[in-house]
Design a protein around this motif. Structure first.
Motif, mmCIF file in Angstrom:
data_model
loop_
_atom_site.group_PDB
_atom_site.id
_atom_site.type_symbol
_atom_site.label_atom_id
_atom_site.label_comp_id
_atom_site.label_asym_id
_atom_site.label_seq_id
_atom_site.Cartn_x
_atom_site.Cartn_y
_atom_site.Cartn_z
ATOM 1 N N SER A 165 41.786 19.905 -1.069
ATOM 2 C CA SER A 165 41.079 19.396 -2.297
ATOM 3 C C SER A 165 40.524 18.076 -1.878
ATOM 4 C CB SER A 165 42.062 19.265 -3.589
ATOM 5 O OG SER A 165 42.470 20.657 -3.899
ATOM 6 N N GLY A 166 41.124 17.262 -1.207
ATOM 7 C CA GLY A 166 40.642 15.950 -0.779
ATOM 8 C C GLY A 166 39.284 15.940 0.127
ATOM 9 N N GLY A 167 39.278 17.362 0.790
ATOM 10 C CA GLY A 167 38.111 17.247 1.601
ATOM 11 C C GLY A 167 38.032 16.673 2.744
ATOM 12 N N LYS A 168 38.874 15.887 3.245
ATOM 13 C CA LYS A 168 38.666 14.964 4.291
ATOM 14 C C LYS A 168 39.457 15.438 5.527
ATOM 15 C CE LYS A 168 37.926 10.909 1.469
ATOM 16 N NZ LYS A 168 38.367 9.780 0.871
ATOM 17 N N VAL A 169 40.278 16.472 5.284
ATOM 18 C CA VAL A 169 41.079 16.845 6.419
ATOM 19 C C VAL A 169 40.856 18.525 7.008
ATOM 20 C CG1 VAL A 169 43.486 17.461 7.099
ATOM 21 C CG2 VAL A 169 43.169 15.687 5.573
ATOM 22 N N ASN A 170 40.664 18.952 8.041
ATOM 23 C CA ASN A 170 40.191 20.136 8.516
ATOM 24 C C ASN A 170 41.198 21.138 8.356
ATOM 25 O OD1 ASN A 170 41.569 20.087 10.953
ATOM 26 N ND2 ASN A 170 40.026 19.333 12.006
ATOM 27 N N VAL A 218 43.195 32.940 -2.511
ATOM 28 C CA VAL A 218 42.059 32.952 -1.871
ATOM 29 C C VAL A 218 42.238 32.080 -0.608
ATOM 30 C CG1 VAL A 218 40.635 32.645 -4.241
ATOM 31 C CG2 VAL A 218 41.631 30.626 -3.072
ATOM 32 N N PRO A 219 41.293 32.291 0.440
ATOM 33 C CA PRO A 219 41.365 31.654 1.655
ATOM 34 C C PRO A 219 41.512 30.138 1.717
ATOM 35 C CG PRO A 219 39.759 33.392 1.726
ATOM 36 C CD PRO A 219 40.129 33.339 0.295
ATOM 37 N N PRO A 220 41.880 29.449 2.391
ATOM 38 C CA PRO A 220 41.744 27.755 2.248
ATOM 39 C C PRO A 220 40.442 27.516 2.229
ATOM 40 C CG PRO A 220 43.125 28.526 4.305
ATOM 41 C CD PRO A 220 42.611 30.003 3.539
ATOM 42 N N SER A 221 39.517 27.974 2.916
ATOM 43 C CA SER A 221 37.837 27.478 2.750
ATOM 44 C C SER A 221 37.483 27.755 1.474
ATOM 45 C CB SER A 221 37.241 28.172 3.900
ATOM 46 O OG SER A 221 37.223 29.447 3.627
ATOM 47 N N ASP A 222 37.784 28.977 0.885
ATOM 48 C CA ASP A 222 37.135 29.302 -0.752
ATOM 49 C C ASP A 222 37.834 28.082 -1.672
ATOM 50 O OD1 ASP A 222 36.073 31.101 0.504
ATOM 51 O OD2 ASP A 222 36.968 32.813 -0.543
ATOM 52 N N TRP A 223 39.439 27.994 -1.421
ATOM 53 C CA TRP A 223 39.919 27.123 -2.260
ATOM 54 C C TRP A 223 39.221 25.689 -2.222
ATOM 55 C CZ3 TRP A 223 43.525 26.832 -6.029
ATOM 56 C CH2 TRP A 223 44.113 25.628 -6.216
ATOM 57 N N THR A 261 37.288 23.890 -5.427
ATOM 58 C CA THR A 261 37.930 22.578 -5.919
ATOM 59 C C THR A 261 36.901 21.651 -5.923
ATOM 60 O OG1 THR A 261 39.195 21.996 -3.995
ATOM 61 C CG2 THR A 261 40.256 23.126 -5.684
ATOM 62 N N GLU A 262 36.191 21.471 -4.747
ATOM 63 C CA GLU A 262 34.882 20.607 -4.597
ATOM 64 C C GLU A 262 33.698 20.681 -5.725
ATOM 65 O OE1 GLU A 262 33.458 21.351 -0.775
ATOM 66 O OE2 GLU A 262 34.976 19.705 0.209
ATOM 67 N N ASN A 263 33.687 22.173 -5.979
ATOM 68 C CA ASN A 263 32.565 22.398 -7.002
ATOM 69 C C ASN A 263 32.998 22.159 -8.621
ATOM 70 O OD1 ASN A 263 30.884 23.324 -5.028
ATOM 71 N ND2 ASN A 263 31.475 25.262 -5.115
ATOM 72 N N ASP A 264 34.402 22.315 -8.971
ATOM 73 C CA ASP A 264 34.581 21.990 -10.234
ATOM 74 C C ASP A 264 35.696 20.810 -10.505
ATOM 75 O OD1 ASP A 264 37.383 22.801 -9.351
ATOM 76 O OD2 ASP A 264 37.209 24.723 -10.472
ATOM 77 N N GLY A 320 46.644 23.776 -9.883
ATOM 78 C CA GLY A 320 46.570 25.032 -10.053
ATOM 79 C C GLY A 320 47.503 25.968 -9.131
ATOM 80 N N VAL A 321 48.084 25.539 -8.223
ATOM 81 C CA VAL A 321 48.859 26.178 -7.211
ATOM 82 C C VAL A 321 50.305 26.521 -7.747
ATOM 83 C CG1 VAL A 321 49.591 26.449 -5.034
ATOM 84 C CG2 VAL A 321 47.526 25.580 -5.386
ATOM 85 N N SER A 322 50.503 27.778 -7.968
ATOM 86 C CA SER A 322 51.971 28.083 -8.222
ATOM 87 C C SER A 322 52.599 29.347 -7.645
ATOM 88 C CB SER A 322 52.110 28.370 -9.796
ATOM 89 O OG SER A 322 51.326 29.603 -9.938
#
Length: 106
Positions: free
Chosen positions: A54-59, A85-90, A94-97, A103-105
Motif C-alpha cells: 500500500s505504501g507503493g515504495k517497495v517492489n 487478489v494478486p499483489p499488483s492488483d492490491w 489501494t493507490e486508487n482508493d 482490509g486484510v484478514s
C-alpha cells in the motif's frame, strides 16, 4: 513470528522455541488464537505485505523477501490465495482508493 516474519518458521522450530511438543503447541495455539500456528503466520505475513504494498515504495520482490518467501512467484501465489487478489492488483486498488492493509484478514 511477529519479530521475524521472514524467518523460515516451521512448527518444529516454534515448538522448540517455546519448549513444547509440536502437537501440544498446535493445540494450545489453536485454542488461544483460533487457528493453527502456520495459518496464523501466513495471515500475519500477508497483513505486513499488504501494508508494504500500500505504501507503493517497495517492489514486490522485496516485499516477498521481507515476509519470508523465497521467490516473488511463491509470494504472489500465497498473497492471492489469502487476500483474494494478486499483489499488483492490491497495490493498484489501494493507490486508487486510499485504503491500507486494514482490509486484510484471514
Amino acid at each position: 513470528m511477529h519479530a521475524s516474519p521472514q524467518r523460515g518458521w516451521t512448527i518444529e522450530i516454534l515448538a522448540k522455541d517455546v519448549g513444547l511438543s509440536r502437537s501440544v503447541l498446535a493445540e494450545r495455539f489453536a485454542d488461544l488464537v483460533g487457528m493453527p500456528p502456520m495459518h496464523y503466520l501466513a495471515n500475519w505475513r500477508m497483513q505486513l505485505a499488504a501494508g508494504l504494498l500500500s505504501g507503493g515504495k517497495v517492489n514486490i520482490a522485496t516485499v516477498a523477501a521481507e515476509t519470508g518467501y523465497a521467490s516473488e512467484a511463491a509470494f504472489s501465489r500465497a498473497f492471492k490465495k489469502i487476500v483474494g487478489v494478486p499483489p499488483s492488483d492490491w497495490r493498484r486498488r489501494t493507490e486508487n482508493d486510499g485504503s491500507d492493509s486494514e482490509g486484510v484478514s484471514g
